[in-house]
Design a protein around this motif. Structure first.
Motif, PDB file in Angstrom:
ATOM      1  N   TRP A 250      90.900  74.619  19.465  1.00 55.65           N
ATOM      2  CA  TRP A 250      92.094  74.814  20.300  1.00 55.65           C
ATOM      3  C   TRP A 250      92.846  76.078  19.896  1.00 55.65           C
ATOM      4  CZ3 TRP A 250      94.016  73.420  24.728  1.00 55.65           C
ATOM      5  CH2 TRP A 250      95.385  73.573  24.987  1.00 55.65           C
ATOM      6  N   ARG A 251      93.036  76.274  18.606  1.00 58.49           N
ATOM      7  CA  ARG A 251      93.782  77.442  18.138  1.00 58.49           C
ATOM      8  C   ARG A 251      93.048  78.748  18.440  1.00 58.49           C
ATOM      9  NH1 ARG A 251      94.736  73.676  14.052  1.00 58.49           N
ATOM     10  NH2 ARG A 251      93.043  74.502  12.751  1.00 58.49           N
ATOM     11  N   ALA A 252      91.733  78.687  18.585  1.00 58.22           N
ATOM     12  CA  ALA A 252      90.946  79.893  18.842  1.00 58.22           C
ATOM     13  C   ALA A 252      90.951  80.296  20.311  1.00 58.22           C
ATOM     14  CB  ALA A 252      89.499  79.678  18.381  1.00 58.22           C
ATOM     15  N   PHE A 253      91.336  79.386  21.194  1.00 59.80           N
ATOM     16  CA  PHE A 253      91.333  79.710  22.619  1.00 59.80           C
ATOM     17  C   PHE A 253      92.485  80.653  22.967  1.00 59.80           C
ATOM     18  CE2 PHE A 253      89.276  75.356  23.396  1.00 59.80           C
ATOM     19  CZ  PHE A 253      88.011  75.905  23.547  1.00 59.80           C
ATOM     20  N   PRO A 254      92.263  81.624  23.853  1.00 64.52           N
ATOM     21  CA  PRO A 254      93.369  82.434  24.374  1.00 64.52           C
ATOM     22  C   PRO A 254      94.355  81.555  25.148  1.00 64.52           C
ATOM     23  CG  PRO A 254      91.230  83.408  24.916  1.00 64.52           C
ATOM     24  CD  PRO A 254      90.951  82.039  24.382  1.00 64.52           C
ATOM     25  N   ASP A 255      95.562  82.033  25.300  1.00 64.97           N
ATOM     26  CA  ASP A 255      96.610  81.243  25.939  1.00 64.97           C
ATOM     27  C   ASP A 255      96.258  80.831  27.367  1.00 64.97           C
ATOM     28  OD1 ASP A 255      98.149  81.272  23.682  1.00 64.97           O
ATOM     29  OD2 ASP A 255      99.454  82.911  24.341  1.00 64.97           O
ATOM     30  N   ASP A 256      95.608  81.725  28.117  1.00 67.32           N
ATOM     31  CA  ASP A 256      95.287  81.373  29.504  1.00 67.32           C
ATOM     32  C   ASP A 256      94.266  80.242  29.571  1.00 67.32           C
ATOM     33  OD1 ASP A 256      93.313  83.129  28.469  1.00 67.32           O
ATOM     34  OD2 ASP A 256      92.652  83.642  30.498  1.00 67.32           O
ATOM     35  N   ILE A 257      93.352  80.220  28.623  1.00 68.27           N
ATOM     36  CA  ILE A 257      92.364  79.145  28.586  1.00 68.27           C
ATOM     37  C   ILE A 257      93.023  77.841  28.143  1.00 68.27           C
ATOM     38  CG2 ILE A 257      90.364  78.296  27.277  1.00 68.27           C
ATOM     39  CD1 ILE A 257      89.088  80.984  27.612  1.00 68.27           C
ATOM     40  N   LYS A 258      93.917  77.933  27.167  1.00 71.33           N
ATOM     41  CA  LYS A 258      94.651  76.738  26.759  1.00 71.33           C
ATOM     42  C   LYS A 258      95.386  76.109  27.938  1.00 71.33           C
ATOM     43  CE  LYS A 258      95.630  77.938  21.913  1.00 71.33           C
ATOM     44  NZ  LYS A 258      96.709  78.272  20.956  1.00 71.33           N
ATOM     45  N   GLN A 259      96.038  76.951  28.715  1.00 72.38           N
ATOM     46  CA  GLN A 259      96.795  76.468  29.861  1.00 72.38           C
ATOM     47  C   GLN A 259      95.869  75.785  30.868  1.00 72.38           C
ATOM     48  OE1 GLN A 259      99.005  79.517  31.892  1.00 72.38           O
ATOM     49  NE2 GLN A 259      99.944  78.109  33.337  1.00 72.38           N
ATOM     50  N   ALA A 260      94.721  76.391  31.124  1.00 73.50           N
ATOM     51  CA  ALA A 260      93.768  75.818  32.080  1.00 73.50           C
ATOM     52  C   ALA A 260      93.215  74.492  31.579  1.00 73.50           C
ATOM     53  CB  ALA A 260      92.634  76.803  32.338  1.00 73.50           C
ATOM     54  N   ILE A 261      92.927  74.414  30.282  1.00 73.21           N
ATOM     55  CA  ILE A 261      92.380  73.191  29.710  1.00 73.21           C
ATOM     56  C   ILE A 261      93.406  72.061  29.760  1.00 73.21           C
ATOM     57  CG2 ILE A 261      91.636  72.111  27.544  1.00 73.21           C
ATOM     58  CD1 ILE A 261      90.230  74.747  26.859  1.00 73.21           C
ATOM     59  N   ARG A 262      94.624  72.366  29.383  1.00 76.76           N
ATOM     60  CA  ARG A 262      95.657  71.323  29.387  1.00 76.76           C
ATOM     61  C   ARG A 262      95.933  70.817  30.808  1.00 76.76           C
ATOM     62  NH1 ARG A 262      99.238  69.746  25.605  1.00 76.76           N
ATOM     63  NH2 ARG A 262      99.008  71.614  24.315  1.00 76.76           N
ATOM     64  N   ARG A 263      96.024  71.731  31.745  1.00 75.41           N
ATOM     65  CA  ARG A 263      96.281  71.319  33.135  1.00 75.41           C
ATOM     66  C   ARG A 263      95.109  70.505  33.674  1.00 75.41           C
ATOM     67  NH1 ARG A 263      95.991  74.127  38.266  1.00 75.41           N
ATOM     68  NH2 ARG A 263      95.195  75.972  37.202  1.00 75.41           N
ATOM     69  N   SER A 264      93.899  70.872  33.294  1.00 74.73           N
ATOM     70  CA  SER A 264      92.719  70.122  33.734  1.00 74.73           C
ATOM     71  C   SER A 264      92.714  68.717  33.162  1.00 74.73           C
ATOM     72  CB  SER A 264      91.447  70.867  33.319  1.00 74.73           C
ATOM     73  OG  SER A 264      91.369  72.137  33.944  1.00 74.73           O
ATOM     74  N   ALA A 265      93.121  68.581  31.904  1.00 73.83           N
ATOM     75  CA  ALA A 265      93.186  67.259  31.278  1.00 73.83           C
ATOM     76  C   ALA A 265      94.214  66.385  31.983  1.00 73.83           C
ATOM     77  CB  ALA A 265      93.515  67.397  29.796  1.00 73.83           C
ATOM     78  N   GLU A 266      95.366  66.954  32.286  1.00 72.92           N
ATOM     79  CA  GLU A 266      96.426  66.182  32.946  1.00 72.92           C
ATOM     80  C   GLU A 266      95.991  65.727  34.333  1.00 72.92           C
ATOM     81  OE1 GLU A 266      99.595  68.968  32.706  1.00 72.92           O
ATOM     82  OE2 GLU A 266     100.129  68.457  30.624  1.00 72.92           O
ATOM     83  N   ASP A 267      95.327  66.615  35.084  1.00 71.58           N
ATOM     84  CA  ASP A 267      94.878  66.256  36.427  1.00 71.58           C
ATOM     85  C   ASP A 267      93.730  65.251  36.378  1.00 71.58           C
ATOM     86  OD1 ASP A 267      96.794  67.942  37.429  1.00 71.58           O
ATOM     87  OD2 ASP A 267      95.395  69.567  37.948  1.00 71.58           O
ATOM     88  N   ALA A 268      92.800  65.450  35.452  1.00 75.06           N
ATOM     89  CA  ALA A 268      91.688  64.512  35.312  1.00 75.06           C
ATOM     90  C   ALA A 268      92.193  63.139  34.878  1.00 75.06           C
ATOM     91  CB  ALA A 268      90.673  65.043  34.299  1.00 75.06           C
ATOM     92  N   ALA A 269      93.230  63.119  34.055  1.00 74.48           N
ATOM     93  CA  ALA A 269      93.791  61.848  33.595  1.00 74.48           C
ATOM     94  C   ALA A 269      94.394  61.058  34.755  1.00 74.48           C
ATOM     95  CB  ALA A 269      94.843  62.092  32.511  1.00 74.48           C
TER      96      ALA A 269
END
Length: 354
Positions: A250-269
Motif C-alpha cells: 500500500w505504501r509503495a503505490f502512487p497516490d492516484d492508484i491508492k485512490q482508485a483502489i480504495r474507491r474500488s473496494a468501497e464500491d465492490a463492498a
C-alpha cells in the motif's frame, strides 16, 4: 562543517533522492479468498479486482485465489500471510483473522449483533475506526467493510429449539477458541477444522453439523447434499468481511492508484453486501442491485432450502433467551480478552443508531 559544504551535501542528498526510481509495480497481485467464486463473497472479490484494473488503466492486475489456495486451506493463517506479503490483497472474514487480532473476536461474541442494523452501526461507527487503526498498526491496510451475513446452524440429526437439543452433537467450527467455548457452553461437541475439510467430514458423518451464513455458504455449497437437512435460524453471530492490502504494498503505490483502489473496494463492498443480503432483508438489497443494473440470478435462499427438503426452525425471543443465558459466561470471559473499552464502544455505537 562550513555552510558551503553543508549546501553541497544537501544538493547531493536531494539529487540522490530524485534519482532513486520508484518501486516497480508488479505484473500481477494476489488476492486471498476462503470460499469459491459462486458466492456473494467470491463475487465481491472479483468485482473488486475488475474495478481496480479498469480504474488504474490496467496498471494493477489482481488475480483472485479462491478456496484457500494461498494458505493451503488453513484459513486462520490468512492474516499472517497477508502481513508477510504471501498475499497482496485479501477479502477476509474477521473470524479467520481473530486468532492474530484479538479485537476482531468482537464480531463473534454470541448474540451480540442479533438486532438488524447493529453490525452497520458498529463497523461504520467509532468501533470500526478503532479496529481499522489497529489493523494498520499490525501492517495491514484495511480498505472497506463487506459482509458474509448471519451464521445459522445446520445438522443432520434433529431440530434445535433449546440448548439441550445440542447435547453431544458434533459441530464443525472454524479454528477459533471463542467458537469452541460457545458450543461447549451450549452442550455440543465442537470440532475445529478448515472449511476445505468440512464438506468431506459432513458427508462421512465425522461431524453432525456446522454453522455458516445461509446465502454466503449454506446455499451456494448445497449443504443439503451433505446430509444437512435441519436448519436453525438464530442469528447468533454475524460475519463481516474486510477488503485489505499488505501495508508495504500500500505504501509503495502512487497516490492516484491508492485512490482508485480504495474507491474500488468501497464500491465492490456495496455490491457484495447487497448480494449477501438478498432475500434476508426487507427488499432493500435487491432494490439497490436493480437500481444499479446489477441483478444477478438470485433468489430467496430460505426458499431454496425448503425446496430441497431442509426443515427450517426459527427461534422465538423466548427460545433465544435460553441460549443467551447459556453463553453469558462466555461473553463475559471474552469481553476481557477483546478489551472491555472496545466492547463498550460497540454497545454505544449500537445504541446511538437505534
Amino acid at each position: 562543517m562550513s555552510n558551503k559544504w553543508m549546501r553541497l551535501a544537501a544538493v547531493l542528498c536531494l539529487t540522490t533522492l530524485m534519482s532513486t526510481p520508484a518501486l516497480a509495480l508488479k505484473s500481477q497481485y494476489k488476492l486471498s479468498m476462503v470460499v469459491g467464486p459462486n458466492t456473494a463473497w467470491g463475487m465481491g472479490a472479483q468485482r473488486f479486482a475488475d474495478l481496480v484494473k479498469e480504474r488504474t488503466d490496467g496498471r494493477i492486475n489482481i488475480k483472485v485465489y479462491y478456496s484457500g489456495a494461498l494458505f493451503a486451506g488453513h484459513q486462520t493463517n490468512e492474516f499472517t500471510l497477508l502481513r508477510q506479503g504471501v498475499a497482496d490483497f485479501s477479502l477476509a472474514s474477521t473470524i479467520n483473522w481473530s486468532p492474530q487480532v484479538k479485537e476482531l473476536n468482537l464480531f463473534s461474541l454470541p448474540f451480540f449483533f442479533s438486532q438488524p442494523g447493529s453490525l452497520d452501526a458498529v463497523v461504520h461507527g467509532k468501533t470500526g475506526e478503532q479496529i481499522f487503526a489497529r489493523l494498520e498498526q499490525l501492517g495491514v491496510q484495511p480498505l472497506a467493510w463487506g459482509e458474509n451475513g448471519y451464521r445459522q446452524l445446520t445438522n443432520s440429526q434433529r431440530a434445535i429449539v433449546k440448548p439441550d437439543d445440542l447435547h453431544d452433537l458434533k459441530i464443525r467450527v472454524v479454528g477459533s477458541k471463542l467458537f469452541i467455548d460457545t458450543f461447549q457452553a451450549l452442550g455440543a461437541n465442537p470440532t475445529a477444522m478448515p472449511y476445505s475439510e468440512a464438506l468431506t467430514a459432513l458427508q462421512q458423518g465425522v461431524v453432525d453439523g456446522q454453522e455458516n451464513p445461509v446465502a454466503g455458504v449454506i446455499v451456494p455449497y448445497k449443504l443439503w447434499q451433505y446430509g444437512q437437512n435441519q436448519l436453525t435460524v438464530w442469528n447468533y453471530v454475524v460475519d463481516p468481511l474486510i477488503y485489505a492490502v499488505n501495508g508495504r504494498e500500500w505504501r509503495a503505490f502512487p497516490d492516484d492508484i491508492k485512490q482508485a483502489i480504495r474507491r474500488s473496494a468501497e464500491d465492490a463492498a456495496q455490491y457484495q453486501k447487497a448480494l449477501a443480503r438478498v432475500g434476508l432483508d426487507d427488499g432493500a438489497a435487491l432494490a439497490w442491485l436493480k437500481e444499479h443494473d446489477e441483478v444477478p440470478d438470485v433468489t430467496d435462499p430460505y426458499a431454496v432450502l425448503e425446496e430441497n427438503g431442509v426443515t427450517i426452525t426459527r427461534l422465538s425471543d423466548d427460545q433465544l433467551a435460553a441460549f443467551k443465558a447459556k453463553v453469558a459466561p462466555v461473553v463475559d470471559q471474552w469481553t476481557d480478552t477483546i478489551g472491555a473499552k472496545l466492547v463498550d464502544t460497540a454497545r454505544t455505537d449500537q445504541q446511538q443508531a437505534r
